[in-house]
Design an enzyme around this catalytic site. Structure first.
Site, PDB file in Angstrom:
ATOM      1  N   ASN A  43      26.985  -3.653  49.252  1.00  0.00           N
ATOM      2  CA  ASN A  43      26.709  -2.221  49.309  1.00  0.00           C
ATOM      3  C   ASN A  43      26.417  -1.888  50.770  1.00  0.00           C
ATOM      4  O   ASN A  43      25.305  -2.095  51.258  1.00  0.00           O
ATOM      5  CB  ASN A  43      25.516  -1.862  48.423  1.00  0.00           C
ATOM      6  CG  ASN A  43      25.223  -0.372  48.393  1.00  0.00           C
ATOM      7  OD1 ASN A  43      25.813   0.401  49.132  1.00  0.00           O
ATOM      8  ND2 ASN A  43      24.290   0.026  47.547  1.00  0.00           N
ATOM      9  N   LYS A  50      23.375  -4.282  51.841  1.00  0.00           N
ATOM     10  CA  LYS A  50      22.742  -5.029  50.764  1.00  0.00           C
ATOM     11  C   LYS A  50      23.768  -5.979  50.158  1.00  0.00           C
ATOM     12  O   LYS A  50      24.951  -5.658  50.103  1.00  0.00           O
ATOM     13  CB  LYS A  50      22.219  -4.087  49.684  1.00  0.00           C
ATOM     14  CG  LYS A  50      21.129  -3.136  50.143  1.00  0.00           C
ATOM     15  CD  LYS A  50      20.716  -2.218  49.010  1.00  0.00           C
ATOM     16  CE  LYS A  50      19.665  -1.216  49.464  1.00  0.00           C
ATOM     17  NZ  LYS A  50      19.277  -0.299  48.363  1.00  0.00           N
ATOM     18  N   ARG A 129      30.588  -1.493  46.497  1.00  0.00           N
ATOM     19  CA  ARG A 129      30.200  -0.179  46.018  1.00  0.00           C
ATOM     20  C   ARG A 129      30.855   0.851  46.954  1.00  0.00           C
ATOM     21  O   ARG A 129      30.704   0.798  48.168  1.00  0.00           O
ATOM     22  CB  ARG A 129      28.683  -0.029  46.054  1.00  0.00           C
ATOM     23  CG  ARG A 129      28.150   1.332  45.567  1.00  0.00           C
ATOM     24  CD  ARG A 129      27.903   2.290  46.714  1.00  0.00           C
ATOM     25  NE  ARG A 129      27.375   3.555  46.221  1.00  0.00           N
ATOM     26  CZ  ARG A 129      26.154   4.017  46.515  1.00  0.00           C
ATOM     27  NH1 ARG A 129      25.363   3.336  47.310  1.00  0.00           N
ATOM     28  NH2 ARG A 129      25.769   5.185  46.038  1.00  0.00           N
ATOM     29  N   ASP A 187      31.373   5.196  42.448  1.00  0.00           N
ATOM     30  CA  ASP A 187      30.320   5.970  41.787  1.00  0.00           C
ATOM     31  C   ASP A 187      30.919   7.065  40.909  1.00  0.00           C
ATOM     32  O   ASP A 187      30.362   7.416  39.869  1.00  0.00           O
ATOM     33  CB  ASP A 187      29.421   6.643  42.836  1.00  0.00           C
ATOM     34  CG  ASP A 187      28.545   5.650  43.577  1.00  0.00           C
ATOM     35  OD1 ASP A 187      28.806   4.450  43.497  1.00  0.00           O
ATOM     36  OD2 ASP A 187      27.595   6.094  44.247  1.00  0.00           O
TER      37      ASP A 187
END
Length: 218
Positions: A43, A50, A129, A187
């Site tokens: 991410n 992350k 992501r 997302d």
């Protein structure tokens, strides 16, 4: 504290490897000599990254952590989830770009004394992501040159996030090469399955308001 990335209410491991819905273009079987499949989850933000290394088939988490202040003074956190391994908490590591951050992650994962895997060959794929896939993507996809172009076209929809997500993908490619499959999880993909009457909310769409459906809590 949740130890998995979530997409549309489903944990990232299940979404990524689910027999019900594999990423578009993803090989039906990843060629590997081991029974265990390891996925590196990324991410990427504008100055942070992350990460988690996990087995999506069992949900076992091997390691997680955070690269902070990329391009500034570089702080690296590594939390192996294997007994006897040492936690590295916000140590100084030079990370002028995301490529150095990815390299720091890989170096920690394969460290001969403190790593959780033997070599980079034990990373079978990378999952990223990505905030906004526009109307182009309604499910996770194998990242190709064409997909990268489409992600760049979506930058106006998420100008603060998509560029960082793209940077993370490019950094992984630079460090790991093109042989390791990389997948984008959006997302906004969940909302592409909703009827227009459900997702439209004047004056902006529900897909815009609820873009941040994938999250990673480390």
């Amino acid at each position: 504290m949740r130890d998995s990335v979530r997409h549309g209410g489903e944990s990232f491991p299940n979404y990524f490897i689910s027999k019900r819905e594999k990423p578009q273009g993803f090989p039906q079987k990843v060629q590997r000599s081991r029974e265990i499949m390891n996925i590196l989850v990324i991410n990427a933000g504008s100055s942070s990254l992350k990460y988690q290394l996990l087995n999506p088939e069992t949900g076992v988490l091997l390691a997680k952590g955070l690269c902070e202040r990329i391009g500034i003074d570089g702080k690296f956190t590594y939390k192996p989830q294997v007994e006897g391994k040492q936690v590295l908490d916000a140590i100084d590591v030079a990370m002028p770009t995301h490529s150095e951050a990815i390299q720091a992650v890989l170096d920690a994962l394969v460290d001969k004394d403190n790593g959780v895997i033997g070599s980079m060959k034990e990373i079978d794929a990378v999952g990223h992501r990505v905030v906004h896939g526009g109307e182009a993507f309604n499910k996770s996809v194998l990242i190709t040159d064409e997909v990268m172009k489409a992600l760049e076209d979506c930058i106006p929809l998420a100008p603060l996030h998509n560029p960082a997500n793209i940077t993370g993908i490019n950094a992984c490619t630079a460090v790991m090469g093109k042989d390791v499959p990389q997948v984008a999880v959006f997302d906004t993909a969940f909302h592409q399955t909703m009827p227009a009457k459900a997702y439209m909310y004047a004056p902006v769409s529900y897909t815009h308001l609820r873009a941040h459906e994938t999250s990673q809590d480390l």
